[in-house]
Design a protein around this motif. Sequence first.
Motif, PDB file in Angstrom:
ATOM      1  N   ARG A   9       0.830  -1.203   0.000  1.00  0.00           N
ATOM      2  CA  ARG A   9       0.000   0.000   0.000  1.00  0.00           C
ATOM      3  C   ARG A   9       0.866   1.255   0.000  1.00  0.00           C
ATOM      4  NH1 ARG A   9      -4.125   0.046   3.219  1.00  0.00           N
ATOM      5  NH2 ARG A   9      -4.221   2.236   3.794  1.00  0.00           N
ATOM      6  N   TYR A  10       2.162   1.099   0.383  1.00  0.00           N
ATOM      7  CA  TYR A  10       3.112   2.222   0.343  1.00  0.00           C
ATOM      8  C   TYR A  10       4.097   2.074  -0.810  1.00  0.00           C
ATOM      9  CZ  TYR A  10       1.291   2.234   5.095  1.00  0.00           C
ATOM     10  OH  TYR A  10       0.453   2.210   6.189  1.00  0.00           O
ATOM     11  N   GLN A  11       3.727   1.212  -1.778  1.00  0.00           N
ATOM     12  CA  GLN A  11       4.568   0.929  -2.940  1.00  0.00           C
ATOM     13  C   GLN A  11       5.921   0.344  -2.543  1.00  0.00           C
ATOM     14  OE1 GLN A  11       2.871   4.294  -2.968  1.00  0.00           O
ATOM     15  NE2 GLN A  11       1.311   2.871  -3.700  1.00  0.00           N
ATOM     16  N   ILE A  12       5.927  -0.439  -1.481  1.00  0.00           N
ATOM     17  CA  ILE A  12       7.143  -1.098  -1.019  1.00  0.00           C
ATOM     18  C   ILE A  12       7.009  -2.594  -1.261  1.00  0.00           C
ATOM     19  CG2 ILE A  12       8.543  -1.676   1.010  1.00  0.00           C
ATOM     20  CD1 ILE A  12       7.832   1.055   2.140  1.00  0.00           C
ATOM     21  N   GLY A  13       7.953  -3.153  -1.998  1.00  0.00           N
ATOM     22  CA  GLY A  13       7.927  -4.572  -2.296  1.00  0.00           C
ATOM     23  C   GLY A  13       8.892  -5.341  -1.411  1.00  0.00           C
ATOM     24  N   GLY A  14       8.857  -6.660  -1.493  1.00  0.00           N
ATOM     25  CA  GLY A  14       9.782  -7.503  -0.748  1.00  0.00           C
ATOM     26  C   GLY A  14       9.425  -7.694   0.707  1.00  0.00           C
ATOM     27  N   GLU A  15       8.311  -7.128   1.154  1.00  0.00           N
ATOM     28  CA  GLU A  15       7.879  -7.280   2.549  1.00  0.00           C
ATOM     29  C   GLU A  15       6.484  -7.896   2.547  1.00  0.00           C
ATOM     30  OE1 GLU A  15       9.903  -6.783   4.846  1.00  0.00           O
ATOM     31  OE2 GLU A  15      11.360  -5.319   4.136  1.00  0.00           O
ATOM     32  N   THR A  16       6.403  -9.154   2.950  1.00  0.00           N
ATOM     33  CA  THR A  16       5.103  -9.832   3.004  1.00  0.00           C
ATOM     34  C   THR A  16       4.436  -9.491   4.330  1.00  0.00           C
ATOM     35  OG1 THR A  16       6.206 -11.794   3.877  1.00  0.00           O
ATOM     36  CG2 THR A  16       5.873 -11.695   1.500  1.00  0.00           C
ATOM     37  N   SER A  17       3.470 -10.285   4.757  1.00  0.00           N
ATOM     38  CA  SER A  17       2.845 -10.078   6.061  1.00  0.00           C
ATOM     39  C   SER A  17       2.874 -11.388   6.826  1.00  0.00           C
ATOM     40  CB  SER A  17       1.397  -9.595   5.910  1.00  0.00           C
ATOM     41  OG  SER A  17       0.570 -10.638   5.441  1.00  0.00           O
ATOM     42  N   GLU A  53      -2.312   3.852  10.828  1.00  0.00           N
ATOM     43  CA  GLU A  53      -1.570   4.920  10.156  1.00  0.00           C
ATOM     44  C   GLU A  53      -1.635   6.237  10.922  1.00  0.00           C
ATOM     45  OE1 GLU A  53      -1.729   3.550   5.464  1.00  0.00           O
ATOM     46  OE2 GLU A  53      -3.165   5.037   6.194  1.00  0.00           O
ATOM     47  N   GLN A  54      -2.655   6.411  11.700  1.00  0.00           N
ATOM     48  CA  GLN A  54      -2.783   7.642  12.487  1.00  0.00           C
ATOM     49  C   GLN A  54      -2.006   7.582  13.792  1.00  0.00           C
ATOM     50  OE1 GLN A  54      -6.982   8.237  13.041  1.00  0.00           O
ATOM     51  NE2 GLN A  54      -7.400   8.475  10.855  1.00  0.00           N
ATOM     52  N   THR A  55      -1.790   6.380  14.322  1.00  0.00           N
ATOM     53  CA  THR A  55      -1.219   6.266  15.667  1.00  0.00           C
ATOM     54  C   THR A  55       0.171   5.647  15.732  1.00  0.00           C
ATOM     55  OG1 THR A  55      -2.343   4.137  15.991  1.00  0.00           O
ATOM     56  CG2 THR A  55      -3.510   6.107  16.717  1.00  0.00           C
ATOM     57  N   VAL A  56       0.541   4.818  14.774  1.00  0.00           N
ATOM     58  CA  VAL A  56       1.870   4.188  14.767  1.00  0.00           C
ATOM     59  C   VAL A  56       2.815   5.077  13.966  1.00  0.00           C
ATOM     60  CG1 VAL A  56       3.204   2.134  14.182  1.00  0.00           C
ATOM     61  CG2 VAL A  56       0.807   1.911  14.908  1.00  0.00           C
ATOM     62  N   PRO A  57       3.823   5.683  14.583  1.00  0.00           N
ATOM     63  CA  PRO A  57       4.681   6.651  13.883  1.00  0.00           C
ATOM     64  C   PRO A  57       5.292   6.128  12.585  1.00  0.00           C
ATOM     65  CG  PRO A  57       5.054   6.817  16.233  1.00  0.00           C
ATOM     66  CD  PRO A  57       4.139   5.633  16.033  1.00  0.00           C
ATOM     67  N   LEU A  58       5.771   4.891  12.572  1.00  0.00           N
ATOM     68  CA  LEU A  58       6.371   4.361  11.342  1.00  0.00           C
ATOM     69  C   LEU A  58       5.376   4.402  10.191  1.00  0.00           C
ATOM     70  CD1 LEU A  58       8.619   2.833   9.799  1.00  0.00           C
ATOM     71  CD2 LEU A  58       7.557   0.709  10.599  1.00  0.00           C
ATOM     72  N   LEU A  59       4.155   3.971  10.442  1.00  0.00           N
ATOM     73  CA  LEU A  59       3.143   3.961   9.386  1.00  0.00           C
ATOM     74  C   LEU A  59       2.695   5.381   9.046  1.00  0.00           C
ATOM     75  CD1 LEU A  59       0.965   0.897  10.469  1.00  0.00           C
ATOM     76  CD2 LEU A  59       3.042   0.964   9.075  1.00  0.00           C
ATOM     77  N   SER A  60       2.641   6.258  10.040  1.00  0.00           N
ATOM     78  CA  SER A  60       2.282   7.660   9.777  1.00  0.00           C
ATOM     79  C   SER A  60       3.296   8.300   8.842  1.00  0.00           C
ATOM     80  CB  SER A  60       2.221   8.446  11.090  1.00  0.00           C
ATOM     81  OG  SER A  60       1.209   7.956  11.934  1.00  0.00           O
ATOM     82  N   LEU A  61       4.576   8.022   9.066  1.00  0.00           N
ATOM     83  CA  LEU A  61       5.624   8.583   8.210  1.00  0.00           C
ATOM     84  C   LEU A  61       5.526   8.029   6.792  1.00  0.00           C
ATOM     85  CD1 LEU A  61       8.559   8.387  10.780  1.00  0.00           C
ATOM     86  CD2 LEU A  61       7.502  10.483   9.902  1.00  0.00           C
ATOM     87  N   LEU A  62       5.261   6.741   6.673  1.00  0.00           N
ATOM     88  CA  LEU A  62       5.132   6.139   5.340  1.00  0.00           C
ATOM     89  C   LEU A  62       3.906   6.666   4.599  1.00  0.00           C
ATOM     90  CD1 LEU A  62       6.080   2.404   5.938  1.00  0.00           C
ATOM     91  CD2 LEU A  62       7.154   3.955   4.290  1.00  0.00           C
ATOM     92  N   ALA A  63       2.842   6.923   5.345  1.00  0.00           N
ATOM     93  CA  ALA A  63       1.587   7.350   4.727  1.00  0.00           C
ATOM     94  C   ALA A  63       1.556   8.842   4.409  1.00  0.00           C
ATOM     95  CB  ALA A  63       0.416   7.002   5.644  1.00  0.00           C
ATOM     96  N   THR A  64       2.525   9.622   4.888  1.00  0.00           N
ATOM     97  CA  THR A  64       2.542  11.063   4.635  1.00  0.00           C
ATOM     98  C   THR A  64       2.672  11.337   3.139  1.00  0.00           C
ATOM     99  OG1 THR A  64       3.574  11.485   6.777  1.00  0.00           O
ATOM    100  CG2 THR A  64       3.709  13.239   5.149  1.00  0.00           C
ATOM    101  N   SER A  65       1.835  12.208   2.614  1.00  0.00           N
ATOM    102  CA  SER A  65       1.837  12.490   1.181  1.00  0.00           C
ATOM    103  C   SER A  65       3.053  13.299   0.764  1.00  0.00           C
ATOM    104  CB  SER A  65       0.564  13.258   0.798  1.00  0.00           C
ATOM    105  OG  SER A  65       0.609  14.572   1.338  1.00  0.00           O
TER     106      SER A  65
END
Length: 472
Positions: A262-270, A341-353
């Motif tokens: 969703r952040y256009q990052i590949g190579g990372e599964t779940s 994305e609103q509360t976890v800083p790592l995801l907030s930074l990745l989601a920033t436009s």
Amino acid sequence: MAKTFPSINDLLESPQLKRMIDQVSRSTVATNVGQFLEKFSGNVQAAMSAAKIPTPQELAQRIAEWIAAQQRTPLRPTINATGILLDPRLGGPPLSADAVEAIRIMAAGYACVPHESAADAPSFATLPEEWLVRLTGAEAAFVANRPSSAVIASLAAVAAGKEILVSRGEVLAIEAGTNLPQLVAAAGATLKEVGTTPVTRLADFEVGMSDKTAVFLRVRTGLNAAVGSVEQPQLEELVSLAHRRSCLLVDINPGGLIDFTRYQIGGETSVKSTLSAGADLAIFPGSDLLGGPLCGIVVGKQQLVQKIKSHVLGLSTSANKLTLAGLSALLPAYAEVETAEQTVPLLSLLATSLENLRNRAERLAPQLAACSLVASAEPLEDTVFLRGANVAGQEVRTWCVEVTARENQIAGLSKKLVSSSPAVLGRIVNGKLRIDLRSVLPRDDMAIAEVFESLGCDAAKPTSPLPEETQT
């Protein structure tokens, strides 16, 4: 002479010393200011002919540096302006506000899990384990104090005295200071590499098997491509072969709790997709893609996880109450990706436009350009990599402020920034310093400007001697 110096109260109101007060305490700073002024006054009087009295701002900056040196701690708050969101040098991404508050509360006193009968009270680990099971689809979960501890305890519980097969291209560092062969040896198992570094096929695992083989190991760090691993068997293929031969499939670093494409990052599964593909155990760090506290997390089959928990290494490496409190506060946010994305800083930074980053860079650039050590500061669109290594598919678009130092002294400027409080860590490219906002929380923009401003004042500091403790 003493009347020409600013008062202690005036100095305590300066931005530099207010930051020091936030880090230690007002009484500590006030005491140090008094000691500094006493020694500084004596030095000035002894060298009066060659010295001039500093301005209050210059003096406050020098006192702040002196107090920082007096604290003698190697750790300092750092603003990560490298753009590298998972920089291994910086101790993991920042925690969510909820996790920080939970850790603060638990650190201040005792803790328990309320239950009708104290004798039957569940352990602290119950809370995050329930969420991990819910979020990954696993049957059970276990939280260890470190990623390496989770690997050792897991392999010791399921493969001690046995053989573990792994692709040669996946013999990677699991955690700083450790490598896979060390961890397997510590677990009492034997590691057998199959295939080659660039190419390993399913047939290599079949050929490499023996009657001692107990585990097929799959290792991902998001950096496999950087070390030359270009072809590996599909997870589903490995699972099928392992189970046909009565072996387990253990996946190390399978990814995070959400899909990073969703952040256009590949190579990372779940983790969830790894377990859905049939992996028996998945082991991953809490301080990586999860954005949580330092720990190692194991999820998978109930029987296997229980075996790990009851093993002596599992018991001795289980996470403490602070780690478990932080995880318990963090994990509920992952119930909805938008909430995470609103509360976890790592995801907030990745989601920033990109537009948001560009606006911030344009606002910050003139503030940095005003520093007397800076020749120019210009907004710049750029690309950075999630973990720093140049891995295809892990590029992240960003905006920076590119700083040119006066007299080409970029190394000196960078060193001053790292030595400041808070430290500001950027990246040097082609002789210029890039302050990358992809990894900077919006609340830290002003702090970066203040650090640059203080360095400009520092450049003009007087030549009168410092107290003896700070002379070099």
